[in-house]
Design a protein around this motif. Sequence first.
Motif, PDB file in Angstrom:
ATOM      1  N   LEU A 112     -19.096 -13.674  12.495  1.00 23.84           N
ATOM      2  CA  LEU A 112     -18.133 -12.657  12.950  1.00 23.84           C
ATOM      3  C   LEU A 112     -17.073 -13.212  13.896  1.00 23.84           C
ATOM      4  CD1 LEU A 112     -20.221  -9.400  13.352  1.00 23.84           C
ATOM      5  CD2 LEU A 112     -19.438 -10.595  11.312  1.00 23.84           C
ATOM      6  N   SER A 113     -17.138 -14.522  14.204  1.00 24.64           N
ATOM      7  CA  SER A 113     -16.044 -15.103  14.973  1.00 24.64           C
ATOM      8  C   SER A 113     -14.870 -15.489  14.072  1.00 24.64           C
ATOM      9  CB  SER A 113     -16.533 -16.330  15.752  1.00 24.64           C
ATOM     10  OG  SER A 113     -16.724 -17.433  14.872  1.00 24.64           O
ATOM     11  N   PHE A 114     -15.030 -15.333  12.773  1.00 23.65           N
ATOM     12  CA  PHE A 114     -13.905 -15.525  11.857  1.00 23.65           C
ATOM     13  C   PHE A 114     -12.822 -14.530  12.267  1.00 23.65           C
ATOM     14  CE2 PHE A 114     -11.724 -15.496   7.684  1.00 23.65           C
ATOM     15  CZ  PHE A 114     -11.792 -16.833   7.343  1.00 23.65           C
ATOM     16  N   PRO A 115     -11.560 -14.971  12.314  1.00 27.21           N
ATOM     17  CA  PRO A 115     -10.526 -14.015  12.754  1.00 27.21           C
ATOM     18  C   PRO A 115     -10.360 -12.864  11.757  1.00 27.21           C
ATOM     19  CG  PRO A 115      -9.543 -16.103  12.026  1.00 27.21           C
ATOM     20  CD  PRO A 115     -11.019 -16.316  12.056  1.00 27.21           C
ATOM     21  N   ASP A 116      -9.826 -11.752  12.228  1.00 26.34           N
ATOM     22  CA  ASP A 116      -9.538 -10.626  11.339  1.00 26.34           C
ATOM     23  C   ASP A 116      -8.757 -11.115  10.129  1.00 26.34           C
ATOM     24  OD1 ASP A 116     -10.738  -8.912  13.078  1.00 26.34           O
ATOM     25  OD2 ASP A 116      -8.908  -7.884  13.708  1.00 26.34           O
ATOM     26  N   LEU A 117      -9.199 -10.684   8.959  1.00 28.68           N
ATOM     27  CA  LEU A 117      -8.565 -11.130   7.718  1.00 28.68           C
ATOM     28  C   LEU A 117      -7.747  -9.993   7.112  1.00 28.68           C
ATOM     29  CD1 LEU A 117      -8.548 -13.425   5.451  1.00 28.68           C
ATOM     30  CD2 LEU A 117     -10.312 -12.031   4.345  1.00 28.68           C
ATOM     31  N   SER A 118      -6.516 -10.308   6.700  1.00 27.27           N
ATOM     32  CA  SER A 118      -5.687  -9.319   5.998  1.00 27.27           C
ATOM     33  C   SER A 118      -5.283  -9.898   4.655  1.00 27.27           C
ATOM     34  CB  SER A 118      -4.445  -8.990   6.825  1.00 27.27           C
ATOM     35  OG  SER A 118      -3.567 -10.104   6.797  1.00 27.27           O
ATOM     36  N   LEU A 119      -4.850  -9.029   3.750  1.00 25.75           N
ATOM     37  CA  LEU A 119      -4.406  -9.526   2.449  1.00 25.75           C
ATOM     38  C   LEU A 119      -3.097 -10.300   2.583  1.00 25.75           C
ATOM     39  CD1 LEU A 119      -5.405  -6.649   0.015  1.00 25.75           C
ATOM     40  CD2 LEU A 119      -6.677  -8.677   0.708  1.00 25.75           C
ATOM     41  N   GLU A 120      -2.376 -10.066   3.666  1.00 15.94           N
ATOM     42  CA  GLU A 120      -1.197 -10.894   3.927  1.00 15.94           C
ATOM     43  C   GLU A 120      -1.622 -12.344   4.161  1.00 15.94           C
ATOM     44  OE1 GLU A 120      -1.678  -7.842   4.983  1.00 15.94           O
ATOM     45  OE2 GLU A 120       0.203  -6.730   5.132  1.00 15.94           O
ATOM     46  N   ASP A 121      -2.744 -12.550   4.841  1.00 18.41           N
ATOM     47  CA  ASP A 121      -3.253 -13.920   5.028  1.00 18.41           C
ATOM     48  C   ASP A 121      -3.644 -14.542   3.686  1.00 18.41           C
ATOM     49  OD1 ASP A 121      -3.088 -13.552   7.865  1.00 18.41           O
ATOM     50  OD2 ASP A 121      -5.019 -12.497   7.792  1.00 18.41           O
ATOM     51  N   VAL A 122      -4.299 -13.735   2.858  1.00 15.34           N
ATOM     52  CA  VAL A 122      -4.679 -14.199   1.519  1.00 15.34           C
ATOM     53  C   VAL A 122      -3.430 -14.641   0.757  1.00 15.34           C
ATOM     54  CG1 VAL A 122      -5.632 -13.441  -0.709  1.00 15.34           C
ATOM     55  CG2 VAL A 122      -6.747 -12.752   1.445  1.00 15.34           C
ATOM     56  N   ALA A 123      -2.362 -13.845   0.872  1.00 16.58           N
ATOM     57  CA  ALA A 123      -1.113 -14.144   0.164  1.00 16.58           C
ATOM     58  C   ALA A 123      -0.463 -15.408   0.717  1.00 16.58           C
ATOM     59  CB  ALA A 123      -0.154 -12.954   0.279  1.00 16.58           C
ATOM     60  N   HIS A 124      -0.408 -15.521   2.038  1.00 16.10           N
ATOM     61  CA  HIS A 124       0.194 -16.723   2.641  1.00 16.10           C
ATOM     62  C   HIS A 124      -0.545 -17.988   2.198  1.00 16.10           C
ATOM     63  CE1 HIS A 124       3.282 -15.078   5.140  1.00 16.10           C
ATOM     64  NE2 HIS A 124       2.476 -14.346   5.887  1.00 16.10           N
ATOM     65  N   ALA A 125      -1.850 -17.939   2.190  1.00 12.08           N
ATOM     66  CA  ALA A 125      -2.639 -19.108   1.799  1.00 12.08           C
ATOM     67  C   ALA A 125      -2.364 -19.478   0.349  1.00 12.08           C
ATOM     68  CB  ALA A 125      -4.126 -18.838   2.021  1.00 12.08           C
ATOM     69  N   ALA A 126      -2.296 -18.465  -0.517  1.00 10.56           N
ATOM     70  CA  ALA A 126      -2.023 -18.729  -1.935  1.00 10.56           C
ATOM     71  C   ALA A 126      -0.631 -19.330  -2.100  1.00 10.56           C
ATOM     72  CB  ALA A 126      -2.150 -17.425  -2.733  1.00 10.56           C
ATOM     73  N   HIS A 127       0.324 -18.795  -1.353  1.00 12.26           N
ATOM     74  CA  HIS A 127       1.699 -19.301  -1.462  1.00 12.26           C
ATOM     75  C   HIS A 127       1.798 -20.759  -1.008  1.00 12.26           C
ATOM     76  CE1 HIS A 127       5.847 -20.021  -0.005  1.00 12.26           C
ATOM     77  NE2 HIS A 127       6.150 -19.450  -1.162  1.00 12.26           N
ATOM     78  N   ALA A 128       1.110 -21.073   0.060  1.00 14.00           N
ATOM     79  CA  ALA A 128       1.146 -22.461   0.549  1.00 14.00           C
ATOM     80  C   ALA A 128       0.548 -23.404  -0.486  1.00 14.00           C
ATOM     81  CB  ALA A 128       0.385 -22.552   1.879  1.00 14.00           C
ATOM     82  N   GLY A 148      -4.014  -7.410  -6.787  1.00 14.45           N
ATOM     83  CA  GLY A 148      -2.717  -6.769  -6.987  1.00 14.45           C
ATOM     84  C   GLY A 148      -2.059  -6.426  -5.659  1.00 14.45           C
ATOM     85  N   MET A 149      -2.887  -6.057  -4.689  1.00 18.11           N
ATOM     86  CA  MET A 149      -2.339  -5.789  -3.349  1.00 18.11           C
ATOM     87  C   MET A 149      -1.914  -7.106  -2.694  1.00 18.11           C
ATOM     88  SD  MET A 149      -4.664  -2.566  -1.966  1.00 18.11           S
ATOM     89  CE  MET A 149      -6.279  -3.302  -1.914  1.00 18.11           C
ATOM     90  N   SER A 150      -2.748  -8.143  -2.844  1.00 15.80           N
ATOM     91  CA  SER A 150      -2.369  -9.470  -2.329  1.00 15.80           C
ATOM     92  C   SER A 150      -1.049  -9.915  -2.961  1.00 15.80           C
ATOM     93  CB  SER A 150      -3.452 -10.505  -2.644  1.00 15.80           C
ATOM     94  OG  SER A 150      -4.725 -10.080  -2.206  1.00 15.80           O
ATOM     95  N   ALA A 151      -0.863  -9.592  -4.240  1.00 12.46           N
ATOM     96  CA  ALA A 151       0.364  -9.995  -4.942  1.00 12.46           C
ATOM     97  C   ALA A 151       1.584  -9.282  -4.356  1.00 12.46           C
ATOM     98  CB  ALA A 151       0.237  -9.708  -6.439  1.00 12.46           C
ATOM     99  N   LEU A 152       1.425  -7.995  -4.038  1.00 16.85           N
ATOM    100  CA  LEU A 152       2.553  -7.286  -3.424  1.00 16.85           C
ATOM    101  C   LEU A 152       2.917  -7.951  -2.095  1.00 16.85           C
ATOM    102  CD1 LEU A 152       1.590  -3.533  -4.109  1.00 16.85           C
ATOM    103  CD2 LEU A 152       3.289  -4.931  -5.320  1.00 16.85           C
ATOM    104  N   ALA A 153       1.900  -8.312  -1.322  1.00 22.56           N
ATOM    105  CA  ALA A 153       2.163  -9.000  -0.052  1.00 22.56           C
ATOM    106  C   ALA A 153       2.860 -10.330  -0.299  1.00 22.56           C
ATOM    107  CB  ALA A 153       0.850  -9.218   0.699  1.00 22.56           C
TER     108      ALA A 153
END
Lengths: 366, 366
Positions: A112-128, A148-153
């Motif tokens: 639980l020390s993993f930082p808060d995760l958002s789909l925007e983070d998922v999108a940024h990682a995929a883009h990189a 699909g939500m990650s894709a919108l982000a």
Amino acid sequence: MSDARQYFQLPSPFAMKRGGALHGAHVAYETWGRLNEARDNAVLILTGLSPSAHAASNDTDPTPGWWEGMLGPGKAIDSSRWFVICVNSLGSDKGSTCPASINPATGEPYRLSFPDLSLEDVAHAAHAMVASLGIDTLACLIGCSMGGMSALAYMLLHPGSVRTHISVDTAPQAQPFAIAIRSLQREAIRLDPHWNDGQYDAAQYPDIGMSIARKLGVITYRSAMEWNGRFARIRLDPEQREDQPFGFEFQVESYLEGHAQRFVRTFDPNSYLYLSRASDWFDISEYGNGHVQEGLKHIHIEQALVIGVSTDILFPLEQQEQIAEGLEAAGAKVEFVALDSPQGHDAFLVDIDNYSRAIGGFLSRL
Amino acid sequence: MSDARQYFQLPSPFAMKRGGALHGAHVAYETWGRLNEARDNAVLILTGLSPSAHAASNDTDPTPGWWEGMLGPGKAIDSSRWFVICVNSLGSDKGSTCPASINPATGEPYRLSFPDLSLEDVAHAAHAMVASLGIDTLACLIGCSMGGMSALAYMLLHPGSVRTHISVDTAPQAQPFAIAIRSLQREAIRLDPHWNDGQYDAAQYPDIGMSIARKLGVITYRSAMEWNGRFARIRLDPEQREDQPFGFEFQVESYLEGHAQRFVRTFDPNSYLYLSRASDWFDISEYGNGHVQEGLKHIHIEQALVIGVSTDILFPLEQQEQIAEGLEAAGAKVEFVALDSPQGHDAFLVDIDNYSRAIGGFLSRL
């Protein structure tokens, strides 16, 4: 370019949308086909909550993938024409850095020390990861369900990075019914004493919470209509029944149990909690002064195909209509396909004929 | 006739459909209005899984009942004209003999030694109670939700005992989607270590299992459409949020928690399990060689009103259509009312205007 599962090291530190950062993090991905010289034939697939990057079989992993019928040479997502990439979401335990990963700062799992995760983070990682392959612009970005939500982000946060988009059984924001279902799934895990605030191990593991969460998922991923035809009121044979009070008696109960047993120990519970909450948090209207349509206006692509299913109770068809309208208003040429597949939200994994026709048709016309 | 909660001693032994018998058992009931001399103005209400016999306020219990807006002088079920009886289902802990009752043979609570309960047993017990009041034929039998299934059993097993019928948001048999939901609710209770094979007490009580079961119930009793308007994505105020990992953040989560907290300690978990399973077991087709319509043909009444709601995912509208068609084929004059109330299965408890119009209209024309 090899076909094996590969790992992309994210820039370090990798800052997270809601605060905190990951150090030395990576995402797993797999590819099919070859990137052409112009680097303009890349197709990226962003997945739902639980699938891995193994969307289809390839040379190094011949086991069938989760979208085997859809992806490969000559299939709807034709790897003889397209260079196809499927990335495992940041935060998922199918190869990417996630709450079960070792935190390099402590040598212990994040939990639980993993930082808060958002789909925007998922999108940024995929883009990189995509950028690291020398790809400036994707020919097509495909997102299924949570993906699909990650894709919108992805498209909103990285203008010009995507030419066309295929949106599959998803939503521009989580609605309260979906939030309620996912909240209850998380609660089943959280209330399992073996979850122990994320400090479980193989001996003390939240099997019960994970089982309830998975069964509730499967119930909402499918549809009543499908089950009427498939299970009706068929009983289990006496020898298949559980020898305990109120044990299973109907085939549909045994079907759910099978799904749960295959899932419970193969998906990290903390990762599940993080990704589930990220799905609740996602809301394109945050980018549009509280309006979904205003948020979608920030997405500038050439063309889109938006697919939904009338039997989907988790991502209802009206939400796909919203996406189609918003992308069109933003200037894209949009095709909207409303299917009547009986399989509910999971139709994209099952009704390969209809989804192939829509997705294959769209891609072939590019 | 007093308006207090009353108790009817069932014939002893009271044989159960699936084997076993109860000794010295009783059912609780309440009444409104007066039985006329001809004893032909009686209306019986059979309830859903959790409501008590207290359908509306009366002289001795002025607290509002679960159908307060529907029942009373001048209301749709007009107690100035009808003698209205509401019976607590056999097996429910709201006053009737149930798994939490003392087994006279042992002096201990039945718990899981309570015999298998079916809705046919519920119907037989209700019929015996009505007969004890000197009523041969009900002017109308009203059944809501699970009570609608009990009502079908009542009419089928006691020919000539009912003139007219009002069927509310129910089904002629449980379909696999409803079975899956109820099975998962039961499993959440069964897997709670505090359930302890039914041997819980106030100190070691299956709060977690009951809470999950109730929340899942509420999710399926309402509708996504209603919640979009009611909760949307409204957040809780910071001071309302739970101070724990993955704690509640959205209003819809807090709403579910409120429902659960009001339920968990006010309904006996074992009774819940017995009644839930009885709902799964009920199947009118057992009386018609495996065909719903054949089963319904055994029900001979003069008139019926069948009501359903398009937003009900637990008892979908098609199932009310089946009931309407079957009763008509068996010779009844049938009115079928399909409502678009947004509240889902629970609409009969909430959309009093539309249900009053249908039910009041039907009764006034008798």
